[in-house]
Each structure stands twice: as structure tokens, then as C-alpha cells.
Design a protein around this motif. Sequence first.
Motif, PDB file in Angstrom:
ATOM      1  N   GLY A  38      44.869  44.921  35.339  1.00  0.00           N
ATOM      2  CA  GLY A  38      45.291  43.629  34.817  1.00  0.00           C
ATOM      3  C   GLY A  38      46.434  43.090  35.666  1.00  0.00           C
ATOM      4  O   GLY A  38      47.031  43.796  36.447  1.00  0.00           O
ATOM      5  N   GLY A  39      46.723  41.852  35.494  1.00  0.00           N
ATOM      6  CA  GLY A  39      47.848  41.286  36.218  1.00  0.00           C
ATOM      7  C   GLY A  39      47.598  39.820  36.512  1.00  0.00           C
ATOM      8  O   GLY A  39      46.628  39.236  36.085  1.00  0.00           O
ATOM      9  N   GLY A  40      48.469  39.260  37.259  1.00  0.00           N
ATOM     10  CA  GLY A  40      48.336  37.860  37.615  1.00  0.00           C
ATOM     11  C   GLY A  40      49.704  37.221  37.737  1.00  0.00           C
ATOM     12  O   GLY A  40      50.732  37.866  37.624  1.00  0.00           O
ATOM     13  N   SER A  41      49.695  35.946  37.947  1.00  0.00           N
ATOM     14  CA  SER A  41      50.961  35.233  38.101  1.00  0.00           C
ATOM     15  C   SER A  41      51.343  34.563  36.790  1.00  0.00           C
ATOM     16  O   SER A  41      50.524  34.354  35.908  1.00  0.00           O
ATOM     17  N   LYS A  42      52.622  34.204  36.714  1.00  0.00           N
ATOM     18  CA  LYS A  42      53.141  33.562  35.493  1.00  0.00           C
ATOM     19  C   LYS A  42      52.791  32.109  35.458  1.00  0.00           C
ATOM     20  O   LYS A  42      52.667  31.424  36.377  1.00  0.00           O
TER      21      LYS A  42
END
Length: 42
Positions: A38-42
Amino acid sequence: MSGGRAVAELNEQIIAKEVWPKTALKENDMLEIVTFMGGGSK
């Protein structure tokens, strides 16, 4: 891998997790194991 998800691909074919223990590898087989994060930018 604790609680993670993975997919195994043998010779460009996805193999079901249930058959992993029964799958024998032969010379020149290509095994790829892909895990998801999972992850990603704000």
C-alpha cells in the motif's frame, strides 16, 4: 510474509496459491513472485 498478499507466476501463467506446494519446478522454468504494498501520495 506475515499477512501479506502475493501472486506467483510460472512461465507467464498465474498459479493458484492452493497448488504452490504441489508445483514442481523444472530446469529453465521462470518463477516470478509479486507482492503488493500500500502507499501513495498525500
